[in-house]
Motif scaffolding. Sequence first.
Motif, PDB file in Angstrom:
ATOM      1  N   LEU A 114     -29.940   2.774  55.827  1.00 20.84           N
ATOM      2  CA  LEU A 114     -31.092   2.045  56.367  1.00 20.84           C
ATOM      3  C   LEU A 114     -32.434   2.690  56.017  1.00 20.84           C
ATOM      4  O   LEU A 114     -33.342   1.987  55.561  1.00 20.84           O
ATOM      5  N   PRO A 115     -32.624   4.005  56.169  1.00 25.04           N
ATOM      6  CA  PRO A 115     -33.926   4.567  55.781  1.00 25.04           C
ATOM      7  C   PRO A 115     -34.229   4.413  54.288  1.00 25.04           C
ATOM      8  O   PRO A 115     -35.386   4.226  53.909  1.00 25.04           O
ATOM      9  N   LEU A 116     -33.199   4.473  53.449  1.00 24.35           N
ATOM     10  CA  LEU A 116     -33.420   4.279  52.016  1.00 24.35           C
ATOM     11  C   LEU A 116     -33.862   2.848  51.721  1.00 24.35           C
ATOM     12  O   LEU A 116     -34.731   2.614  50.876  1.00 24.35           O
ATOM     13  N   LEU A 117     -33.262   1.897  52.414  1.00 26.73           N
ATOM     14  CA  LEU A 117     -33.630   0.502  52.205  1.00 26.73           C
ATOM     15  C   LEU A 117     -34.979   0.172  52.834  1.00 26.73           C
ATOM     16  O   LEU A 117     -35.694  -0.712  52.348  1.00 26.73           O
ATOM     17  N   LEU A 118     -35.343   0.853  53.912  1.00 26.29           N
ATOM     18  CA  LEU A 118     -36.674   0.668  54.502  1.00 26.29           C
ATOM     19  C   LEU A 118     -37.764   1.289  53.643  1.00 26.29           C
ATOM     20  O   LEU A 118     -38.908   0.842  53.671  1.00 26.29           O
ATOM     21  N   LEU A 119     -37.390   2.297  52.890  1.00 26.38           N
ATOM     22  CA  LEU A 119     -38.351   2.972  52.019  1.00 26.38           C
ATOM     23  C   LEU A 119     -38.885   2.038  50.940  1.00 26.38           C
ATOM     24  O   LEU A 119     -40.071   2.105  50.588  1.00 26.38           O
ATOM     25  N   VAL A 120     -38.054   1.140  50.443  1.00 26.41           N
ATOM     26  CA  VAL A 120     -38.442   0.251  49.341  1.00 26.41           C
ATOM     27  C   VAL A 120     -39.621  -0.652  49.728  1.00 26.41           C
ATOM     28  O   VAL A 120     -40.657  -0.634  49.057  1.00 26.41           O
ATOM     29  N   PRO A 121     -39.546  -1.443  50.802  1.00 25.77           N
ATOM     30  CA  PRO A 121     -40.712  -2.274  51.122  1.00 25.77           C
ATOM     31  C   PRO A 121     -41.913  -1.466  51.611  1.00 25.77           C
ATOM     32  O   PRO A 121     -43.059  -1.872  51.391  1.00 25.77           O
ATOM     33  N   LEU A 122     -41.668  -0.324  52.250  1.00 23.65           N
ATOM     34  CA  LEU A 122     -42.803   0.487  52.695  1.00 23.65           C
ATOM     35  C   LEU A 122     -43.594   1.035  51.516  1.00 23.65           C
ATOM     36  O   LEU A 122     -44.834   1.044  51.540  1.00 23.65           O
ATOM     37  N   VAL A 123     -42.907   1.473  50.476  1.00 26.46           N
ATOM     38  CA  VAL A 123     -43.600   1.966  49.280  1.00 26.46           C
ATOM     39  C   VAL A 123     -44.326   0.814  48.589  1.00 26.46           C
ATOM     40  O   VAL A 123     -45.472   0.964  48.152  1.00 26.46           O
ATOM     41  N   GLN A 124     -43.699  -0.344  48.525  1.00 25.67           N
ATOM     42  CA  GLN A 124     -44.338  -1.495  47.884  1.00 25.67           C
ATOM     43  C   GLN A 124     -45.597  -1.918  48.628  1.00 25.67           C
ATOM     44  O   GLN A 124     -46.627  -2.201  48.014  1.00 25.67           O
TER      45      GLN A 124
END
Length: 174
Positions: A114-124
């Motif tokens: 979950l944190p890895l997948l949350l990282l994607v939209p947060l970085v975008q």
Amino acid sequence: MQTSYRSSARILLPVRPWFIACSLAAALLLNLLPTAPWPGLPDWLALVLVFWSVREPRRVGMGLAFLCGIAMDVADAGLLGQHALAYVLAVYGGGSLSRRILWFPLAQQALHVLPLLLLVPLVQVAVRTVAGGEFPGIGYLLGPLLATLLWPVLTFVLLLPQHQSVDHDANRPL
């Protein structure tokens, strides 16, 4: 590798490179559907990249994530590099945590992912905001939550070809 140390004592066949490429291509096509920008839908390419970086960190690395990210940036006609940076960071995290994640059952694996997948939209969103874009809203973060719920299903589907036995011998237990 096994699907989980508790659920199966069966040894999996090695994954074939063409299967990884086909699954990444299918995820890219799912991202290119006209429904992709709807809030709440997962980033399929990020989910499959993280899956393969956890399962096969030597085959799916940051270089492949960068190429997939550039392909998504060109397809979205957005800011060049936002997907590439997000995918590279997620794959780096998946590869570095792969041994730890695989020790857990699928539900706990999903919580680790979950944190890895949350990282994607947060970085975008961070890259877009720095470039002068506006915040898309909190609904933008619902996609990683759905992707986390899909982790066990994706694991089952993508590991299914590896469960076939090499020899179909009735006297062999494995």
